[in-house]
Motif scaffolding. Structure first.
Motif: not given
Length: 502
Positions: A93-103, A105-118
């Protein structure tokens, strides 16, 4: 009534203990039932990346329908920044992290994310929330702490020597845009005081500034102070040594005049010594009586008189300038007819020192000579160990003959002339004289002189001389004498007893 009891009746300690135990059990139960695993706290720096991990464990018969990441920068604000659905996939969704956040692995059991350009503003609470059936929503929260390394700097402040006695800032130290805030300390031998302030930035960073103050004097110029900055992100404190910069007008003095400028003296020199900050730029020599004498030569801060005459019987002035002012000093030179004899090192002192050293050496040599002579004299006088074998004793007759010899005036005279009396004196009282020769070795049980034992001396004593001393109680023919010597021994006459074994 119940309301009054609630106000005034205290809760019993037992009830309080039960409430605490119940709360602890609820926490333990909640922890044991926590199936969304996340890290409690994560630290990161601006411009870097960070991984926020999340995992659903022990699902069993629980159906996972969707997982969302929710950001809470402040209390009460919740923004969805990432959503994953097993059918519809990923959504940001539209947020201050648009374009800087991604999953990751992209699974329900392990939905960890990475945030770049902190950014510093990315700090806050990140909640990994599951929508499940039939238990409902389950979540875990990670606190992201944004750290900022300080931009450290320090520098002295150029000041002028104080005339008012008020302290001024002579050095500054700053730790800018850090999170958490840095601490600043000062070290110095000038006895200053420090004043530290801090200012919070819009992104949550803090700038800390510290001033070092003293009442500056010319003597403080060039002295060292040190600023020490400590902060959580630094491996060790950072130090900034600085030298103070205190400006002051020049001070000047003339050296070299020795009150011995006599007519005809050559190359007499006066030196104009000046200090100041900034350094003096000009040095000027003048004469109060008029123009500079012809015999004088100027070389920067030196005034050289090539040959002293009446013309230099005057007052010389040295004037020094820098940006802050002017300073002067003068000296009056008096020309004399003849040279003064300056006292050199004391001749009497030098001679006395030489005489003292000579006497000391003579004393050592004399002591050595006396010691050597004394040793030789001791050796000649026989004070040391004997160097030859002593002569054997001369046989003078048996003890029996001496005991039986009647005492007459001639005998006494003979004894006196041949054997001087010793220093041992005997009492002439009526005490009996023991006849040690009365008992023979052949007596049964042994002689009385030997305590009833056998004869103590059986063999004759052999000497190196031709004559040999016969043992007691033997005649000249070496026949044993059966009869004991007479007991009539005159008092004072010497005798020899038989040897004893002890």
């Amino acid at each position: 009534m119940a309301r009054d009891c609630a106000k005034h009746c205290p809760v019993s300690p037992m009830k309080n203990s039960l409430l605490v135990i119940a709360a602890i059990l609820l926490i333990i139960q909640a922890a044991s039932c926590q199936r969304v695993r996340v890290e409690t706290e994560v630290e990161a720096y601006p411009t870097e990346s960070v991984d926020l991990r999340c995992q659903f464990v022990d699902g069993g018969n629980t159906k996972l329908t969707q997982v969302s990441w929710i950001w809470e920068p402040t209390e009460g604000q919740r923004d969805n920044i990432a959503v994953f659905h097993p059918t519809y996939g990923e959504s940001f969704p539209e947020s201050p992290f648009s374009g800087r956040v991604r999953f990751i692995k992209g699974t329900l059991t392990s939905p960890s994310i990475t945030i770049t350009s902190l950014k510093m503003a990315d700090a806050g609470r990140y909640t990994c929330e599951y929508a499940t059936y039939p238990s409902g929503n389950e979540q875990g929260t990670t606190n992201l702490v944004m750290l900022a390394k300080p931009k450290n700097s320090a520098a002295p402040v150029v000041v002028q020597a104080s005339t008012s006695g008020e302290p001024v800032v002579v050095a500054q130290c700053e730790a800018a845009d850090s999170k958490p805030a840095a601490t600043i300390k000062w070290m110095g031998a000038v006895g200053g005081t420090e004043n530290t302030t801090s200012k919070k930035g819009p992104d949550g960073t803090v700038t800390v500034r510290s001033d070092y103050r003293i009442v500056p004097t010319p003597e403080d110029n060039g002295k060292e102070v040190t600023c020490i900055i400590s902060q959580r992100t630094q491996d060790k404190p950072q130090t900034f040594p600085m030298k103070l910069a205190v400006e002051y007008p020049p001070t000047v003095s003339i050296v070299g005049y020795d009150n011995n400028w006599y007519i005809g003296r050559t190359d007499a020199v006066l030196t104009c010594q000046a200090t100041g900050n900034p350094a003096p730029t000009t040095v000027t020599w003048t004469v109060m009586s008029g123009p500079m004498p012809d015999t004088v030569q100027i070389n920067a801060n030196k005034l050289i008189v090539r040959k002293v005459d009446e013309a230099v019987n005057t007052t010389f002035v040295c004037e020094v300038k820098n940006r802050l002012g002017v300073s002067k000093h003068q000296v009056t030179t008096a020309v004399i007819e003849q040279r003064k004899i300056t006292a050199g090192p004391s001749t009497a002192g030098i001679i006395g020192g030489i005489i003292g050293v000579v006497l000391f050496l003579l004393a050592i040599v004399g002591a050595v000579i006396i010691l050597v002579r004394k040793r030789k004299q001791n050796a000649m006088n026989g004070d040391g160990p004997p160097k030859h074998k002593p002569p054997p004793p001369v046989k003078a007759g048996s003890s029996t003959e001496m005991l039986n010899k009647p005492v007459t005036d001639s005998v006494l005279t003979e004894l006196t002339e041949t054997q001087p009396f010793s220093n041992v004196y005997y009492e002439t009282s009526g005490e009996p004289v023991t006849d040690l020769d009365a008992c023979d070795d052949n007596t049964v049980g042994g002689g009385a002189a030997n305590g009833g034992g056998p004869a103590a001396l059986e063999d004759s004593i052999q000497y190196a001389d031709v004559d040999e001393a016969l043992p007691p109680y033997s005649d000249a023919d070496d026949h044993h004498v059966d009869e004991p010597p007479s007991a009539a021994v005159a008092r004072g006459e010497s005798f020899v007893s038989a040897a004893m074994y002890v």
